[in-house]
Design an enzyme around this catalytic site. Sequence first.
Site, PDB file in Angstrom:
ATOM      1  N   SER A 138      42.524  38.268  49.120  1.00 40.85           N
ATOM      2  CA  SER A 138      42.240  39.199  50.225  1.00 40.85           C
ATOM      3  C   SER A 138      42.290  38.456  51.549  1.00 40.85           C
ATOM      4  O   SER A 138      42.025  37.247  51.597  1.00 40.85           O
ATOM      5  CB  SER A 138      40.844  39.813  50.055  1.00 40.85           C
ATOM      6  OG  SER A 138      40.477  40.555  51.193  1.00 40.85           O
ATOM      7  N   TYR A 151      31.861  38.263  49.131  1.00 40.20           N
ATOM      8  CA  TYR A 151      33.203  38.653  48.671  1.00 40.20           C
ATOM      9  C   TYR A 151      34.246  37.692  49.245  1.00 40.20           C
ATOM     10  O   TYR A 151      35.139  37.227  48.527  1.00 40.20           O
ATOM     11  CB  TYR A 151      33.466  40.085  49.135  1.00 40.20           C
ATOM     12  CG  TYR A 151      34.831  40.652  48.823  1.00 40.20           C
ATOM     13  CD1 TYR A 151      35.161  41.078  47.542  1.00 40.20           C
ATOM     14  CD2 TYR A 151      35.798  40.787  49.836  1.00 40.20           C
ATOM     15  CE1 TYR A 151      36.409  41.621  47.270  1.00 40.20           C
ATOM     16  CE2 TYR A 151      37.042  41.329  49.578  1.00 40.20           C
ATOM     17  CZ  TYR A 151      37.349  41.752  48.290  1.00 40.20           C
ATOM     18  OH  TYR A 151      38.594  42.283  48.021  1.00 40.20           O
TER      19      TYR A 151
HETATM   20  N1  LIG Z   1      41.101  48.054  48.596  1.00 38.94           N
HETATM   21  C1  LIG Z   1      41.132  47.105  49.529  1.00 38.94           C
HETATM   22  O1  LIG Z   1      40.930  47.358  50.733  1.00 38.94           O
HETATM   23  C2  LIG Z   1      41.417  45.673  49.135  1.00 38.94           C
HETATM   24  C3  LIG Z   1      41.666  44.738  50.138  1.00 38.94           C
HETATM   25  C4  LIG Z   1      41.931  43.415  49.802  1.00 38.94           C
HETATM   26  C5  LIG Z   1      41.950  43.043  48.479  1.00 38.94           C
HETATM   27  N2  LIG Z   1      41.695  43.978  47.519  1.00 38.94           N
HETATM   28  C6  LIG Z   1      41.717  43.512  46.130  1.00 38.94           C
HETATM   29  O2  LIG Z   1      42.693  44.271  45.428  1.00 38.94           O
HETATM   30  C7  LIG Z   1      42.374  44.247  44.030  1.00 38.94           C
HETATM   31  C8  LIG Z   1      42.496  45.650  43.480  1.00 38.94           C
HETATM   32  O3  LIG Z   1      41.496  46.478  44.053  1.00 38.94           O
HETATM   33  P1  LIG Z   1      41.734  48.016  44.402  1.00 38.94           P
HETATM   34  O4  LIG Z   1      41.668  48.131  45.868  1.00 38.94           O
HETATM   35  O5  LIG Z   1      42.943  48.517  43.694  1.00 38.94           O
HETATM   36  O6  LIG Z   1      40.402  48.692  43.864  1.00 38.94           O
HETATM   37  P2  LIG Z   1      40.061  49.553  42.570  1.00 38.94           P
HETATM   38  O7  LIG Z   1      41.024  50.670  42.403  1.00 38.94           O
HETATM   39  O8  LIG Z   1      38.613  49.867  42.696  1.00 38.94           O
HETATM   40  O9  LIG Z   1      40.302  48.530  41.368  1.00 38.94           O
HETATM   41  C9  LIG Z   1      39.402  47.534  41.003  1.00 38.94           C
HETATM   42  C10 LIG Z   1      39.638  47.263  39.539  1.00 38.94           C
HETATM   43  O10 LIG Z   1      38.840  46.161  39.107  1.00 38.94           O
HETATM   44  C11 LIG Z   1      38.353  46.472  37.821  1.00 38.94           C
HETATM   45  N3  LIG Z   1      37.169  45.694  37.489  1.00 38.94           N
HETATM   46  C12 LIG Z   1      36.083  45.483  38.245  1.00 38.94           C
HETATM   47  N4  LIG Z   1      35.199  44.726  37.567  1.00 38.94           N
HETATM   48  C13 LIG Z   1      35.754  44.465  36.358  1.00 38.94           C
HETATM   49  C14 LIG Z   1      35.323  43.752  35.211  1.00 38.94           C
HETATM   50  N5  LIG Z   1      34.134  43.129  35.170  1.00 38.94           N
HETATM   51  N6  LIG Z   1      36.149  43.681  34.144  1.00 38.94           N
HETATM   52  C15 LIG Z   1      37.351  44.299  34.164  1.00 38.94           C
HETATM   53  N7  LIG Z   1      37.809  45.004  35.225  1.00 38.94           N
HETATM   54  C16 LIG Z   1      37.010  45.089  36.305  1.00 38.94           C
HETATM   55  C17 LIG Z   1      38.033  47.948  37.935  1.00 38.94           C
HETATM   56  O11 LIG Z   1      37.878  48.486  36.654  1.00 38.94           O
HETATM   57  P3  LIG Z   1      36.928  49.747  36.364  1.00 38.94           P
HETATM   58  O12 LIG Z   1      37.883  50.874  36.236  1.00 38.94           O
HETATM   59  O13 LIG Z   1      36.284  49.401  35.081  1.00 38.94           O
HETATM   60  O14 LIG Z   1      35.955  49.851  37.494  1.00 38.94           O
HETATM   61  C18 LIG Z   1      39.276  48.444  38.652  1.00 38.94           C
HETATM   62  O15 LIG Z   1      40.343  48.644  37.761  1.00 38.94           O
HETATM   63  C19 LIG Z   1      40.971  43.628  43.920  1.00 38.94           C
HETATM   64  O16 LIG Z   1      41.090  42.257  43.586  1.00 38.94           O
HETATM   65  C20 LIG Z   1      40.445  43.735  45.342  1.00 38.94           C
HETATM   66  O17 LIG Z   1      39.454  42.746  45.621  1.00 38.94           O
HETATM   67  C21 LIG Z   1      41.448  45.279  47.802  1.00 38.94           C
END
Ligand SMILES: NC(=O)c1ccc[n+]([C@@H]2O[C@H](COP(=O)([O-])OP(=O)(O)OC[C@H]3O[C@@H](n4cnc5c(N)ncnc54)[C@H](OP(=O)(O)O)[C@@H]3O)[C@@H](O)[C@H]2O)c1
Length: 246
Positions: A138, A151
């Site tokens: 990120s 984070y």
């Molecule tokens: N959205 C943003 O603004 C943003 C910005 C920068 C970076 N990111 C990064 O992008 C990546 C994807 O995030 P996203 O935005 O697509 O959010 P998201 O749709 O909420 O996805 C997060 C995923 O992580 C899984 N997860 C969380 N804890 C877990 C665990 N203990 N074991 C297995 N799976 C787990 C969740 O599974 P469940 O279905 O079980 O909850 C979900 O599939 C993450 O690394 C996040 O930090 C996001």
Amino acid sequence: MTNILIVGGSSAIAAACARHWADEGARLFLAGRQAVRLEAVAQDLRVRSASQVGTYLLDVNDHHQHAAMLDACREAIGPIDVVLIAHGTLSDQAVCEHDVDATVRELSTNAVSTIALLTLVASAFETQKHGTIAVISSVAGDRGRASNYVYGAAKAAVTTFCEGLRARLFKSGVRVLTIKPGFVATPMTAGLSLPGPLVASPERVASDIVRAIAQGRDSLYTPWFWSGIMLVIRSLPGFVFKRVSL
Ligand SMILES: NC(=O)c1ccc[n+]([C@@H]2O[C@H](COP(=O)([O-])OP(=O)(O)OC[C@H]3O[C@@H](n4cnc5c(N)ncnc54)[C@H](OP(=O)(O)O)[C@@H]3O)[C@@H](O)[C@H]2O)c1
């Protein structure tokens, strides 16, 4: 045909990447902790042109299951060409400031679990001498901000680990891509008050990720304008940053 493992397969960003790869006929294997969410993504990929879609229930904090998950993936889709590590949680900074367990849990989910996975995947890829390891870090890892440094610290650890891993695996022909999204409209950020013009869709970010993997890039800010924003933020001296940090 490309064989792709996605950890955090139900993530909105990961699912959008998977749709691209399904349309190209890839074999996909999705690991995640919620069967219903994972199966919903898998079903969508199956009605596209994916050659094969497998799923595996995994809580990434259960490190002892990582090797079994990788074995199951190879058994289902064959030798792995691309790994995308996409799981994560957006830490509640206010809670973490007063709760040691919450802080350690966030660091475990967002950093230690990823590093544990990378340790296994790196050795396997080093032996097979090809493949791409793509990890979603990120922009938050570029600088420690008062409002999200737990984070941010986890993502900084992932970014630095990937940088070293990239140098180690370069000689083996294995690529390591560090992905740094800015704000993305996903379940992770739902309900947050974010600056609208800076918020990207998961589809836009996924297009950048899929292209960066195909191009063999080392790192990616997505959307592109975050490289400029972070250049400015990284260049602020500490004595200024601590006064303006939000
Ligand atoms: N959205 C943003 O603004 C943003 C910005 C920068 C970076 N990111 C990064 O992008 C990546 C994807 O995030 P996203 O935005 O697509 O959010 P998201 O749709 O909420 O996805 C997060 C995923 O992580 C899984 N997860 C969380 N804890 C877990 C665990 N203990 N074991 C297995 N799976 C787990 C969740 O599974 P469940 O279905 O079980 O909850 C979900 O599939 C993450 O690394 C996040 O930090 C996001």
